[in-house]
Design a protein around this motif. Structure first.
Motif, PDB file in Angstrom:
ATOM      1  N   HIS A  66       0.825  -1.231  -0.112  1.00 37.52           N
ATOM      2  CA  HIS A  66       0.062   0.077   0.094  1.00 37.52           C
ATOM      3  C   HIS A  66       0.724   1.247  -0.047  1.00 37.52           C
ATOM      4  O   HIS A  66       1.711   1.424   0.846  1.00 37.52           O
ATOM      5  CB  HIS A  66      -1.022   0.087   1.350  1.00 37.52           C
ATOM      6  CG  HIS A  66      -1.875   1.233   1.182  1.00 37.52           C
ATOM      7  ND1 HIS A  66      -2.675   1.643   0.022  1.00 37.52           N
ATOM      8  CD2 HIS A  66      -1.666   2.466   2.076  1.00 37.52           C
ATOM      9  CE1 HIS A  66      -3.135   2.818   0.463  1.00 37.52           C
ATOM     10  NE2 HIS A  66      -2.650   3.249   1.384  1.00 37.52           N
ATOM     11  N   HIS A  68       1.093   5.758  -1.569  1.00 37.81           N
ATOM     12  CA  HIS A  68       0.496   6.862  -2.326  1.00 37.81           C
ATOM     13  C   HIS A  68       1.740   7.330  -2.882  1.00 37.81           C
ATOM     14  O   HIS A  68       2.419   8.469  -2.191  1.00 37.81           O
ATOM     15  CB  HIS A  68      -0.490   7.533  -1.633  1.00 37.81           C
ATOM     16  CG  HIS A  68      -1.200   6.947  -0.917  1.00 37.81           C
ATOM     17  ND1 HIS A  68      -2.785   6.905  -1.313  1.00 37.81           N
ATOM     18  CD2 HIS A  68      -1.450   6.678   0.269  1.00 37.81           C
ATOM     19  CE1 HIS A  68      -3.429   6.273  -0.448  1.00 37.81           C
ATOM     20  NE2 HIS A  68      -2.807   6.026   0.662  1.00 37.81           N
ATOM     21  N   HIS A 248      -9.598   2.347   1.956  1.00 38.87           N
ATOM     22  CA  HIS A 248      -8.933   2.563   3.437  1.00 38.87           C
ATOM     23  C   HIS A 248     -10.136   2.476   4.353  1.00 38.87           C
ATOM     24  O   HIS A 248     -11.243   3.059   4.178  1.00 38.87           O
ATOM     25  CB  HIS A 248      -8.686   4.198   3.453  1.00 38.87           C
ATOM     26  CG  HIS A 248      -7.478   4.362   2.686  1.00 38.87           C
ATOM     27  ND1 HIS A 248      -7.247   4.532   1.196  1.00 38.87           N
ATOM     28  CD2 HIS A 248      -6.132   4.620   2.855  1.00 38.87           C
ATOM     29  CE1 HIS A 248      -5.983   4.650   0.950  1.00 38.87           C
ATOM     30  NE2 HIS A 248      -5.319   4.764   1.762  1.00 38.87           N
ATOM     31  N   ILE A 290      -7.633  -1.557   3.525  1.00 37.37           N
ATOM     32  CA  ILE A 290      -6.572  -0.729   3.964  1.00 37.37           C
ATOM     33  C   ILE A 290      -6.678  -0.194   5.390  1.00 37.37           C
ATOM     34  O   ILE A 290      -7.427   0.564   5.958  1.00 37.37           O
ATOM     35  CB  ILE A 290      -5.999   0.439   3.168  1.00 37.37           C
ATOM     36  CG1 ILE A 290      -5.856  -0.084   1.676  1.00 37.37           C
ATOM     37  CG2 ILE A 290      -4.813   1.049   3.439  1.00 37.37           C
ATOM     38  CD1 ILE A 290      -5.853   0.812   0.591  1.00 37.37           C
ATOM     39  N   HIS A 291      -5.585  -0.693   6.220  1.00 37.18           N
ATOM     40  CA  HIS A 291      -5.545  -0.310   7.964  1.00 37.18           C
ATOM     41  C   HIS A 291      -6.263  -0.967   8.796  1.00 37.18           C
ATOM     42  O   HIS A 291      -5.750  -1.571   9.550  1.00 37.18           O
ATOM     43  CB  HIS A 291      -5.965   1.424   8.002  1.00 37.18           C
ATOM     44  CG  HIS A 291      -5.030   2.351   7.280  1.00 37.18           C
ATOM     45  ND1 HIS A 291      -3.640   2.569   7.656  1.00 37.18           N
ATOM     46  CD2 HIS A 291      -5.040   3.226   6.255  1.00 37.18           C
ATOM     47  CE1 HIS A 291      -3.079   3.176   6.589  1.00 37.18           C
ATOM     48  NE2 HIS A 291      -3.940   3.812   5.795  1.00 37.18           N
ATOM     49  N   ASP A 342       2.656   3.064   3.000  1.00 37.58           N
ATOM     50  CA  ASP A 342       1.438   3.825   3.072  1.00 37.58           C
ATOM     51  C   ASP A 342       2.092   5.390   2.222  1.00 37.58           C
ATOM     52  O   ASP A 342       1.515   5.447   1.160  1.00 37.58           O
ATOM     53  CB  ASP A 342       1.016   4.433   4.373  1.00 37.58           C
ATOM     54  CG  ASP A 342      -0.477   5.002   4.226  1.00 37.58           C
ATOM     55  OD1 ASP A 342      -0.994   5.143   3.212  1.00 37.58           O
ATOM     56  OD2 ASP A 342      -0.980   5.344   5.457  1.00 37.58           O
TER      57      ASP A 342
HETATM   58 ZN   LIG Z   1      -3.365   5.016   2.293  1.00 33.71          ZN
END
Ligand SMILES: [Zn+2]
Length: 509
Positions: A66, A68, A248, A290-291, A342
């Protein structure tokens, strides 16, 4: 193109030592063709030989599940803040920050270079292309991944709804400064039809490009940031092409507060965001959750039943004060857990080794029995098998096995992190920082060697990136000043959520 990795040790999770050898590994084209006695004999004439001196170990390349990339130029730029206020500074949809294609290319390349140097061979990039994902910017991002040599799966992380639909406790909006209220009510920069058009371009132009090294995913960003209609359209696209869906989910306590009745977002009707997704029929085995920090037992049962993968980002979760994910409760349910950086703005590296170490540490403060703390073997399983599952490439990456993709990191066990040698798994998780990586191969191509990326002119790219980002700095600082004006309103939301009983705690200390 063939490469013989000669006299090397080879990762083998079935063995107590975690490895076998010394032996040889033969790579032909993009695939591991042979391991062991047949490798050397089968090497075609002209194959390049890389000598492992009996102390280099061949590992699967790391999977950064994951990420960005659009914040690659902002390492260390911000103080730690909760996600909701952090995002005001991280990704303003200001036209003044619209990158040129060259800037988008260089920005993407910064992350790819750092990953390849340290042995990460695959990345899932949930790229928010602000203010909107124009085809030439998508092309620039994908071209950077193509040129760098890394394996990349890329989605467009674009919210579709205004802030007023995403946050709880915005009932007091009338009392705000009219400009601040207008900013919170402003529609998302790109509407669903435009975003779906951008996906047509991404999937049509890049899915399966570079010999299959590049691929597309879809991203809803987060359940509260999109309409069910847009989410459904992305799910259809995902099913049609077998693409991962990035979502997310319950990263923060503020997001958990959305499920508390009366906090102002009635469409969730007292349901958690996982339950909401499940009720919409949109939780399935293609979803990367995600998370998943503020999840409860019912959420975890639903994630397990759907066969979804959780992408765990422990460094980001600490940097933004999000909380500690219930790692053991996931593993107990058989939920695959993958690991992610992340973002370069909240890690603040693009080095997956730091995430590996943190995943091996932070769950030790869970208050659980020490037998329940993650073992190095479990952390490495998350890194490789979890990462492969997230990318829907189980068996093809994350293993050093005949027939698998030749995505490999070659580490020197005579480097300081492994001297003296005690235990491979323990030293990989707790000691390695990327400094022992001697070579990185992706799809059979040597893309980094001797601590440098050799697929591109690294020094020239870094110099150009320094120059272009310095020129952008004044525009960036102006958007930060504008974010300062909105900060108190969103900060009040986060503080109210912190005081709200959400039926669980994921904070420690
Ligand atoms: Zn993220």
């Amino acid at each position: 193109m063939s490469v013989l990795l000669a006299d090397v040790l080879v990762w083998d999770p079935s063995r107590a030592s975690g490895m076998t050898g010394p032996t040889d590994v033969l790579v032909v084209d993009d695939t591991i063709a042979a391991i062991g006695e047949t490798a050397r004999a089968g090497a075609p004439t002209g194959a390049r030989t890389i000598d492992g001196h009996e102390h280099h170990v061949v590992l699967p390349g790391l999977v950064n599940a994951h990420f960005h990339s659009p914040a690659n130029h902002l390492k260390g730029a911000f103080r730690s803040r909760p996600l909701e206020t952090f995002m005001l500074y991280e990704s303003p949809a200001d036209p003044a920050l619209r990158p040129t294609p060259r800037e988008a290319y260089l920005r993407t390349m910064l992350g790819a270079l750092e990953m390849l140097r340290t042995g990460t061979t695959s990345v899932q990039d949930d790229a928010f292309l602000m203010p909107s994902p124009e085809p030439e910017i998508i092309d620039a991002v994908m071209q950077a991944y193509a040129d760098s040599g890394i394996r990349a799966t890329v989605a467009l992380d674009q919210p579709e709804l205004p802030d007023t639909d995403k946050l709880p406790f915005l009932d007091g909006l009338e009392g705000l400064d009219p400009e601040v209220a207008a900013a919170l009510r402003a529609p998302a920069p790109a509407a669903a039809a435009e975003l779906l058009g951008a996906y047509d371009h991404l999937v049509g132009t890049w899915h399966g490009a570079a010999g299959g090294r590049l691929s597309a995913a879809v991203s809803i960003s987060a359940p509260q940031r999109v309409s069910p209609e847009y989410w459904g359209a992305l799910d259809d696209l995902s099913r049609a092409h077998d693409l991962p869906v990035f979502a997310h989910v319950l990263e923060t306590r503020t997001q958990r507060a959305l499920s508390v009745p009366g906090t102002g977002q009635d469409r969730f009707a007292g349901r958690s965001l996982v339950q909401y997704a499940d009720d919409l029929g949109l939780l399935n085995d293609r979803v990367n959750v995600i998370h998943a920090v503020w999840v409860d037992d019912d959420d975890l049962d639903r994630i397990a039943a759907a066969g979804a993968v959780v992408a765990h980002n422990p460094v980001s979760n600490l940097r933004l004060g999000s909380g500690v994910m219930p790692f053991r409760a996931m593993r107990d349910r058989g939920i695959p857990v993958a690991l992610g950086v992340d973002e370069a703005i909240c890690d603040d590296t693009v080095n997956t080794w730091g995430v590996v170490k943190q995943a091996g540490l932070v769950h030790n403060v869970s208050g659980r029995d020490p037998e329940d703390w993650p073992s190095p073997a479990e952390v490495l399983d998350a890194l490789w098998e979890g990462g492969a599952a997230a990318m829907r490439r189980t068996g093809r990456i994350g293993r050093v096995a005949v027939g698998a993709q030749a995505d490999l990191a070659v580490l020197d066990l005579h480097a300081p992190a492994f001297t003296p040698f005690n235990d491979l798994r323990g030293q990989l998780v707790y000691c390695e920082s990327g400094g022992s990586v001697r070579a990185t191969l992706v799809a059979g191509v040597v893309v980094a060697e001797g601590g440098r990326v050799v697929s591109v002119d690294e020094a020239a790219l870094l110099a150009e990136a320094r120059e272009l980002h310095a020129a952008r700095r004044p525009a960036l600082e102006r958007t930060w000043a504008e974010a300062d004006a909105i900060l108190p309103a969103v900060d009040a939301v986060v503080r109210r959520a912190a005081r709200t009983d959400v039926g669980m705690n994921r904070w420690i200390g």
